[in-house]
Design an enzyme around this catalytic site. Structure first.
Site, PDB file in Angstrom:
ATOM      1  N   THR A  14      33.231  45.366  29.513  1.00  5.88           N
ATOM      2  CA  THR A  14      33.800  43.912  29.885  1.00  5.88           C
ATOM      3  C   THR A  14      34.402  43.392  28.724  1.00  5.88           C
ATOM      4  O   THR A  14      33.930  43.580  27.798  1.00  5.88           O
ATOM      5  CB  THR A  14      32.806  42.971  30.603  1.00  5.88           C
ATOM      6  OG1 THR A  14      32.355  43.700  31.836  1.00  5.88           O
ATOM      7  CG2 THR A  14      32.967  41.685  30.793  1.00  5.88           C
ATOM      8  N   ARG A  62      31.813  44.021  45.946  1.00  6.08           N
ATOM      9  CA  ARG A  62      30.965  43.237  45.189  1.00  6.08           C
ATOM     10  C   ARG A  62      31.576  42.299  44.047  1.00  6.08           C
ATOM     11  O   ARG A  62      32.646  42.723  43.562  1.00  6.08           O
ATOM     12  CB  ARG A  62      29.749  44.128  44.344  1.00  6.08           C
ATOM     13  CG  ARG A  62      28.933  43.495  43.266  1.00  6.08           C
ATOM     14  CD  ARG A  62      29.354  43.740  41.963  1.00  6.08           C
ATOM     15  NE  ARG A  62      28.511  43.491  40.998  1.00  6.08           N
ATOM     16  CZ  ARG A  62      28.834  43.274  39.646  1.00  6.08           C
ATOM     17  NH1 ARG A  62      29.908  43.314  39.130  1.00  6.08           N
ATOM     18  NH2 ARG A  62      27.581  43.031  38.757  1.00  6.08           N
ATOM     19  N   VAL A  63      31.187  40.979  43.886  1.00  8.63           N
ATOM     20  CA  VAL A  63      31.507  40.270  42.902  1.00  8.63           C
ATOM     21  C   VAL A  63      30.568  40.103  41.696  1.00  8.63           C
ATOM     22  O   VAL A  63      29.589  39.693  42.254  1.00  8.63           O
ATOM     23  CB  VAL A  63      31.925  38.911  43.496  1.00  8.63           C
ATOM     24  CG1 VAL A  63      32.451  37.824  42.414  1.00  8.63           C
ATOM     25  CG2 VAL A  63      32.978  39.183  44.566  1.00  8.63           C
ATOM     26  N   GLY A  64      30.872  40.033  40.532  1.00  7.70           N
ATOM     27  CA  GLY A  64      30.278  39.928  39.501  1.00  7.70           C
ATOM     28  C   GLY A  64      30.563  38.396  38.675  1.00  7.70           C
ATOM     29  O   GLY A  64      31.022  37.745  39.078  1.00  7.70           O
ATOM     30  N   ASP A  65      29.507  38.457  37.371  1.00  6.00           N
ATOM     31  CA  ASP A  65      29.615  37.088  36.815  1.00  6.00           C
ATOM     32  C   ASP A  65      30.734  36.682  36.377  1.00  6.00           C
ATOM     33  O   ASP A  65      31.309  35.555  36.055  1.00  6.00           O
ATOM     34  CB  ASP A  65      28.504  37.100  35.845  1.00  6.00           C
ATOM     35  CG  ASP A  65      28.795  38.372  34.831  1.00  6.00           C
ATOM     36  OD1 ASP A  65      28.588  39.605  35.053  1.00  6.00           O
ATOM     37  OD2 ASP A  65      29.176  37.999  33.810  1.00  6.00           O
ATOM     38  N   THR A  95      28.582  39.119  28.929  1.00  5.04           N
ATOM     39  CA  THR A  95      28.963  40.906  29.465  1.00  5.04           C
ATOM     40  C   THR A  95      27.683  41.304  29.812  1.00  5.04           C
ATOM     41  O   THR A  95      26.636  40.625  29.382  1.00  5.04           O
ATOM     42  CB  THR A  95      29.426  41.636  28.239  1.00  5.04           C
ATOM     43  OG1 THR A  95      29.518  42.901  28.547  1.00  5.04           O
ATOM     44  CG2 THR A  95      28.779  41.254  26.956  1.00  5.04           C
ATOM     45  N   GLY A  96      27.616  42.601  30.621  1.00  2.90           N
ATOM     46  CA  GLY A  96      26.492  43.103  31.073  1.00  2.90           C
ATOM     47  C   GLY A  96      26.375  43.100  32.494  1.00  2.90           C
ATOM     48  O   GLY A  96      27.112  43.021  33.353  1.00  2.90           O
ATOM     49  N   GLY A 138      25.784  41.721  35.739  1.00  3.52           N
ATOM     50  CA  GLY A 138      26.254  40.475  36.380  1.00  3.52           C
ATOM     51  C   GLY A 138      25.129  39.603  37.085  1.00  3.52           C
ATOM     52  O   GLY A 138      25.282  38.678  37.123  1.00  3.52           O
TER      53      GLY A 138
HETATM   54  N1  GLY Z   1      29.408  41.694  33.665  1.00  5.01           N
HETATM   55  C1  GLY Z   1      30.102  42.294  34.426  1.00  5.01           C
HETATM   56  C2  GLY Z   1      29.843  42.477  35.868  1.00  5.01           C
HETATM   57  O1  GLY Z   1      28.579  42.662  36.057  1.00  5.01           O
HETATM   58  O2  GLY Z   1      30.712  42.787  36.479  1.00  5.01           O
END
Ligand code: GLY
Length: 337
Positions: A199, A227-230, A249-250, A252
Site C-alpha cells: 500500500t 471488500r473495502v479497506g481503510d 498501511t497494514g 485495514g
Molecule cells: N491497508 C490496506 C487495506 O487493508 O486495504
C-alpha cells in the site's frame, strides 16, 4: 518563542508487511526514491502539498512492485479492486472566506478549511488517487465506489482502462500460488492474520502551510470480492487537519476499528510526530493485535513513522535532511497485559 519550521516536508510509505523477496528490494527502493523526488521538486518550487502527495502516490501507483494502481494484489476472484483517498487542509485565505467553501468542506479550527475525496473498489482507472482527487474537487461527495465512481471518472475526463490492463503477471502468479497453497480467506480471523505489502501513501506540508495526505492500495491478500479497506476511508487510512496529516498501511480492518489516522493526527495537539506514531501503533496492537504502520507529519514539518510488521519502507524529504530512504524496523509487538 515559536521554534523554526522545517518546511516544506514530505514523507512517503510503500507499505508495511512481510519483507518481500530480497531481489525486489533495490527496485522498490529506486521506485520510492523516484516518487519522492517528484513530490519534493513540487514542494521546492513552492507548489502545494496536495500536488506533491498526489504526484508521489501516482508514481507509486504506476510502479508494478507496489500494491496500488498497476501492481495491485488481486481479490478472491482474481480481479483488481482498488481503494484510494486524499485529504487537504488549507489555511484560510480571502478567497476561501469569499465563498469557496461548500457543504463538503468545513473548518477544523479557526484557520484551516479541510476537504476530502475517496474511491473504493474501482477496477477501471489507472490512477485511483487522481480519481479520489476529482471526487474531492469536482463532485458534491466524498466517497464514491465501483461502477458509479468509474462513471464519474469518465465525466471528469479520466480515461477508463480494461480491468485486465491493471493486472501484472506478478500479481497473477501470486494469486495462483495463494489459491493453491491455502485456499482463499473466508473468515475474519484469517483475514486479520494476513498482511499485504505495498500500500502506498504520502503526507506533506508546503511553504504556504497547507497540509495533505494521500493513500492508495490494491487491498490485502485474499480479500473477498467487494471488500473495502481503510485506504478508502477518511479518518482510518488517511487524514489531514490543521495539526498535521497521516497515512496508514497494514491490516485495514484494524485501522478502521481504531480510526488510526484521525486519532494520530488529533494527538499531534499534545505530542511530537515520532512519539505519536509509536503510541498510535502501540494502541492499535493493544486493541486489535493486528499489523499496521503509519506515517505522520505535523504543521511545522516534523515527521514520524512506526509499524509492527516485519518490514516497512519509507522515504522522507525536508530542507535539513534532503531526500532519504529507510527500511524501518518494527516497534515491539507485545500486547499490554
Ligand atoms: N491497508 C490496506 C487495506 O487493508 O486495504
Amino acid at each position: 518563542m515559536a521554534r523554526a519550521r522545517n518546511l516544506p516536508a514530505l514523507v512517503v510509505h510503500g507499505g508495511a508487511g512481510n519483507a518481500g523477496p530480497g531481489a525486489e528490494r533495490p527496485e522498490r527502493r529506486r521506485g520510492m526514491m523516484a516518487a519522492i523526488r517528484l513530490g519534493a521538486n513540487i514542494l521546492r518550487a513552492k507548489g502545494s502539498a496536495l500536488e506533491a502527495v498526489v504526484a508521489t502516490v501516482t508514481a507509486l501507483e504506476d510502479h508494478p512492485l507496489f500494491n496500488a494502481g498497476y501492481g495491485s494484489l488481486l481479490n478472491s476472484e482474481g480481479n483488481v479492486e482498488m481503494d484510494a483517498s486524499v485529504m487537504f487542509a488549507e489555511p484560510f485565505s480571502d478567497s476561501t472566506r469569499r465563498g469557496k467553501r461548500s457543504d463538503r468542506t468545513h473548518s477544523h479550527d479557526a484557520d484551516y478549511t479541510v476537504s476530502a475525496g475517496a474511491v473504493a473498489v474501482v477496477s477501471r482507472v489507472r490512477n485511483p488517487i487522481m480519481l479520489a482527487r476529482a471526487v474531492m474537487e469536482n463532485s458534491p461527495h466524498i466517497l464514491m465506489a465501483g461502477p458509479g465512481a468509474e462513471n464519474f471518472a469518465r465525466k471528469a475526463g479520466i480515461r477508463l482502462v480494461r480491468p485486465e490492463e491493471m493486472v501484472t503477471e506478478r500479481a497473477r502468479e501470486r494469486w495462483r500460488a495463494r489459491k493453491q497453497q491455502a485456499g482463499m480467506l473466508e473468515s475474519q480471523a484469517a483475514a486479520r492474520a494476513a498482511i499485504g505489502h505495498g500500500t502506498v501513501g504520502a503526507v506533506a506540508v508546503d511553504l504556504h502551510g497547507a497540509i495533505a495526505a494521500a493513500t492508495s492500495t490494491g487491498g490485502v491478500p485474499g480479500k473477498l470480492f467487494g471488500r473495502v479497506g481503510d485506504s478508502a476511508l477518511i479518518g482510518a487510512g488517511t487524514f489531514a487537519h490543521a495539526f498535521g496529516a497521516a497515512s496508514a498501511t497494514g491490516q485495514g480492518e484494524a485501522i478502521i476499528l481504531t480510526a488510526l489516522c484521525r486519532e494520530a493526527v488529533l494527538s499531534l495537539a499534545d505530542g511530537a510526530p515520532q512519539a505519536v506514531a509509536r503510541a498510535a501503533i502501540a494502541e492499535m496492537i493493544d486493541a486489535t493485535g493486528a499489523e499496521a504502520g503509519i506515517i505522520l507529519i505535523d504543521r511545522r514539518g516534523r515527521i514520524g513513522y512506526a509499524h509492527n510488521a516485519a518490514s516497512m519502507q519509507v522515504a522522507r524529504y525536508d530542507p535539513a535532511g534532503g531526500v532519504q530512504h529507510l527500511w524501518l524496523a518494527p516497534i515491539a509487538t507485545a500486547r499490554r497485559p
